[in-house]
Scaffold this active site. Structure first.
Site, mmCIF file in Angstrom:
data_model
loop_
_atom_site.group_PDB
_atom_site.id
_atom_site.type_symbol
_atom_site.label_atom_id
_atom_site.label_comp_id
_atom_site.label_asym_id
_atom_site.label_seq_id
_atom_site.Cartn_x
_atom_site.Cartn_y
_atom_site.Cartn_z
ATOM 1 N N HIS A 1 0.798 -1.220 0.000
ATOM 2 C CA HIS A 1 0.000 0.000 0.000
ATOM 3 C C HIS A 1 0.835 1.276 0.000
ATOM 4 O O HIS A 1 0.255 2.366 0.083
ATOM 5 C CB HIS A 1 -0.914 0.039 1.232
ATOM 6 N N LYS B 1 -8.660 13.470 5.446
ATOM 7 C CA LYS B 1 -7.746 12.334 5.408
ATOM 8 C C LYS B 1 -6.745 12.484 6.550
ATOM 9 O O LYS B 1 -6.668 13.532 7.197
ATOM 10 C CB LYS B 1 -7.030 12.218 4.062
ATOM 11 N N ARG B 2 -5.998 11.416 6.777
ATOM 12 C CA ARG B 2 -4.945 11.445 7.787
ATOM 13 C C ARG B 2 -4.020 12.644 7.536
ATOM 14 O O ARG B 2 -3.697 12.959 6.388
ATOM 15 C CB ARG B 2 -4.169 10.127 7.705
ATOM 16 N N LYS C 1 0.464 14.201 2.147
ATOM 17 C CA LYS C 1 -0.913 14.474 1.716
ATOM 18 C C LYS C 1 -1.149 15.981 1.550
ATOM 19 O O LYS C 1 -2.151 16.401 0.992
ATOM 20 C CB LYS C 1 -1.901 13.870 2.707
ATOM 21 N N THR D 1 -8.782 6.216 -1.515
ATOM 22 C CA THR D 1 -10.166 5.781 -1.736
ATOM 23 C C THR D 1 -11.137 6.913 -1.458
ATOM 24 O O THR D 1 -12.252 6.909 -1.973
ATOM 25 C CB THR D 1 -10.528 4.563 -0.873
ATOM 26 N N LYS E 1 -14.837 7.960 -3.303
ATOM 27 C CA LYS E 1 -16.099 8.229 -2.599
ATOM 28 C C LYS E 1 -16.625 9.615 -2.943
ATOM 29 O O LYS E 1 -17.827 9.802 -3.181
ATOM 30 C CB LYS E 1 -15.883 8.126 -1.090
#
Length: 814
Positions: A360, A551-552, A557, A659, A663
């Site tokens: 991942h 998100k985290r 990110k 993901t 969504k």
């Protein structure tokens, strides 16, 4: 209006709920509170599942079907009541049943806590996969840990993150079945004895210094239409000797419990901090604990039915979800060789034939490795097995590439530099028959980066399986308004076949349909605006663009890039108030790892910027910033249907898939993204006019890193960015501590590993393109509708069907 069968279901559900309330909970209707009604309802619904669940489990063995065993350290399942009643087709009868009892379903279901069994995308993916496995009729078990407190509950005090235990099990879990009779002994430490069993054969016997029991708790996983039901089996740690009675009687009441507390700590918390040696050891103990329990469990069942471990690859597919369960390779070899006397070469064929591995991440810190001394102390027999696996592995490499010392060092399971360490990603690769990435870009990068030399050795082993999400949870349940519109537009078959969403594309040019689409979105935004008002005491306009990054919190990110652009936009609005700025609400949510101090500082910066922006009357509500606390599945279910713009802005080449991007696009949000992870495939499906792509490509990022390019040049080339950094450095947003962000801003001018400075101008311009599109209401709505129409491919049903055909060799029954 309900059908006759639904009315009958409503009546029987009503009676069942009252019986559960009265005879299992000892409560009267008049004295029952909302939590009591939730527990009674969950137990009544659970009863509808049991017969089919037991039948599905029995049939799999009677028919000799191959079973999938999915090993994951996380299963972020969220709330299960609505999930289960929706998949069983009982949502409307249950609403009616509760209404006759004076209970509002939507209010009552809020009493269900989120199961604190995961952190983010990895755990949510595992939950989607378990639901899709059941929906496709594939017999499967999920294996993980029953964390008592999960990750942590995030409390934000004056913008600083504080971590508190998540108490999700305080009132019990009505969905699970305790299985105290299913318990496996898990050993740690001790010594290994070599016992001669013949003149030519030695048997190794591990004598652990301590033993912990893994006790099973089972939760049924209901597939769509209730046609098939699988099992999520989670393990809880139990000490064999709960109390040292002699010490207790002598008055050492705390010491008498010390061993129990230490052993049972294994299943207390997800991802204990590994900053200390004790934290690293606990993390390794967790990983071996659940992996060993899972393998012992599936081997026990296999032998009971088939009698011989050599047939394991024909009847069992073991999927390792990331490197956390990679110790499974050594553990399965130990079970085969030490416990069942299978010769080494045959055991290796069994192990490799049964196991496959999903990678991942390309982040070095996430490709786990453990120090050899720790492994030798905690898992001495496994370390011997890993050494022997490595010896055979390197012998085969040496035979094919004699004299290539660099290659041998690269593919060795043991890293020799900076202290000897076991490379768990390498172990998983060598011990698996297939290794998959989770997006097309990620899988190609695996071949070129972290597993480049392994790809040379085994060019057919790495395959791609792009992630997906379950549309039952992320469309039908989270967004019933849009679901109803889709059924009206393309027919009820869309509930069973996500591919039928494509039929919506021709509706995107219909003004009447776009108006109905907009009305659904407006209702969802009103619900989110109400939640923001409730949690933050902040009023936001539902007619503004809801710009979402959930998100985290991690540097790659790039929440920091989003915050810097927010400051630049704030400055632009103040300096040019006469322009027709598209009103925006910037919505953030996410947790930082407890030991990730820079991520916590980014959360604080977001709050400091929000305080200044939200309190400035000169922006006239054209910009608001909201950071919602304690991000979890239930919060996402409110945010995702309300989002207009989806921030997927990771540094190119660093996000494996994502993901959340799927969504949000499914629910009609336009993606603002880099060419990273599954964004690449989303672009291919929705079309360039319906997505905002910016920033450096993966190749350009790597080139800049190789050249040693620093952020200073990008800052000097961007007066707008320079002003933003200077304002933050000067303490404009932190007057109580003007030096708070000095080091953080210096990192952008310095190495800037995550290319925040390099991508800033491109990002700012892409955001202004989003403004232009937003002001053209018809164009925005058309793009939003096309996003929903064209992402049917990103269903986890499609992903699981590909795993089934190309990795597990199991049939799909739907």
């Amino acid at each position: 209006m309900m059908t006759h069968d639904q009315a009958a279901d409503a009546t029987s559900l009503r009676d069942a709920i009252v019986r559960k309330l009265t005879y299992e909970m000892g409560k009267s209707r008049s004295g029952a509170r909302e939590r009591d009604w939730f527990l009674a309802t969950a137990l009544a619904v659970r009863n509808r599942v049991i017969d089919r669940w037991l039948e599905a489990t029995r049939a799999a063995y009677e028919q000799g079907e191959k079973q999938v065993y999915y090993l994951s350290l996380e299963f972020l399942v969220g709330r299960l009541l609505r999930d289960n009643v929706s998949n069983l087709g009982l949502l409307e009868p249950l609403r009616e049943a509760l209404q006759t009892l004076g209970v509002d379903f939507d209010a009552m279901r809020q009493e269900e806590p989120d199961a604190a069994l995961g952190n983010g995308g990895l755990g949510r993916l595992a939950a989607c996969f378990m639901e899709s496995l059941a929906s496709l009729g594939i017999p499967a078990f999920g294996y993980g840990i029953r964390y008592e407190h999960g990750l942590f509950r995030q409390i934000l005090h004056e913008g600083w993150q504080h971590e508190y235990p998540e108490d999700w099990l305080t009132f019990g879990n009505p969905w699970e079945f305790a299985r105290p009779e299913i318990a496996h002994d898990i050993g740690f430490g001790g010594s290994v004895e070599a016992v001669r069993v013949s003149e030519t054969e030695m048997r190794h016997v591990w004598h652990p210094a301590e033993t912990v029991q893994a006790v099973a708790y089972d939760t049924p996983v209901v597939g769509w239409r209730g046609r098939h039901i699988n099992t999520l089996r989670l393990w809880s740690a139990r000490a064999l000797d709960p109390l040292k009675l002699e010490a207790f009687n002598y008055g050492d009441h705390v010491g008498a419990l010390a061993d129990r507390v230490r052993q049972e700590a294994i299943s207390k918390v997800l991802y204990p901090s590994d900053e200390s040696p004790a934290g690293q050891e606990l993390r390794l103990r967790q990983e071996y604990f659940f992996t060993s329990a899972a393998l012992q469990d599936l081997v026990r069942r296999h032998l009971r039915v088939y009698g011989d471990l050599r047939s394991l690859p024909d009847k069992v597919a073991i999927q390792l979800n990331d490197t956390h369960p990679a110790i499974a390779v050594a553990e399965l070899m130990r079970i085969c060789v030490d416990l069942h006397g299978i010769p080494w070469d045959e055991a290796w064929e069994v192990t490799r034939g049964a196991i496959s591995y999903t990678n991942h991440t390309l982040l070095p810190e996430a490709l786990e490795s453990w120090s050899v001394p720790l492994m030798e102390r905690l898992l001495p027999r496994h370390m011997q097995i890993i050494y022997l696996i490595n010896a055979h592995h390197l012998d085969s490499v040496r035979a094919r590439w004699p004299g290539d010392v660099r290659l041998l060092s690269s593919v060795s399971l043991i890293e020799e530099g900076h202290g000897r360490r076991v490379r768990m990603g390498h172990l998983a690769f060598v011990g698996s028959h297939k290794v998959n990435g989770v997006s097309a870009l990620h899988s190609e990068l695996l071949k070129k980066t972290v597993f480049r030399d392994f790809h040379l050795l085994a060019p057919d082993r790495i395959v791609n399986k792009t992630n997906g999400v379950t549309f039952r949870r992320w469309l039908q349940q989270s967004n019933p308004g849009l679901t109803g519109l889709l059924v009206e537009a393309v027919g009820p078959g869309v509930l069973d076949d996500a591919g039928l969403l494509e039929g919506l594309a021709k509706q995107a040019d219909d003004a009447g349909f776009r108006d109905r689409f907009a009305s659904v979105k407006r209702s969802n935004k009103e619900a989110l605006a109400a939640l923001i008002r409730q949690q933050l005491d902040l009023r936001v306009d539902p007619d503004a663009m809801f710009d979402v990054q959930i998100k985290r919190i991690h540097e790659y990110k790039r929440q920091l890039l989003n915050i810097l652009e927010t400051v630049a936009l704030y400055d632009a609005i103040r300096s040019q108030p006469h322009l027709d700025w598209a009103p925006r609400v910037k919505i953030f949510a996410g947790k930082a790892a407890a030991s990730y101090h820079r991520a916590k500082l980014i959360i604080k910066l977001a709050h400091d910027v929000a305080r200044v922006v939200n309190g400035d009357p000169t922006v006239r509500d054209r910009l608001k910033v909201a950071f919602l606390p304690n991000y979890n599945v239930s919060l996402a279910e409110t945010i995702v249907p309300a989002a207009d713009l989806s921030e997927q802005i990771s540094t190119a080449g660093m996000e494996a898939s994502g993901t959340g991007n799927m969504k949000l696009a499914l629910n009609g949000a336009l993606t603002m993204g880099t060419l990273d992870g599954a964004n690449v495939e989303i672009l291919e499906h929705v079309g360039e006019p319906n997505i905002f792509i910016f920033g450096l490509t993966t190749e350009e990022v790597e080139a800049r890193r190789r050249d040693g390019t620093h952020g200073l040049a990008a800052v000097q080339a961007s007066p707008r960015l320079a002003e933003v950094l200077e304002a933050i450095e000067a303490g404009v947003f932190s007057p109580d501590d003007r030096g708070r962000y000095r080091e953080l801003m210096a990192s952008i001018r310095g190495h800037d590993y995550f290319m925040v400075a390099s991508d800033f101008d491109s990002y700012f311009q892409a955001q202004r393109q989003a403004d232009l599109r937003w002001r053209d209401r018809a164009a925005w709505l058309r793009s939003a509708a096309l996003n929903t129409a064209r992402v049917g491919w990103f269903s986890s049903d499609r992903t699981i069907a590909e795993y089934a055909a190309e990795i597990w060799n199991v049939p799909v029954r739907r």
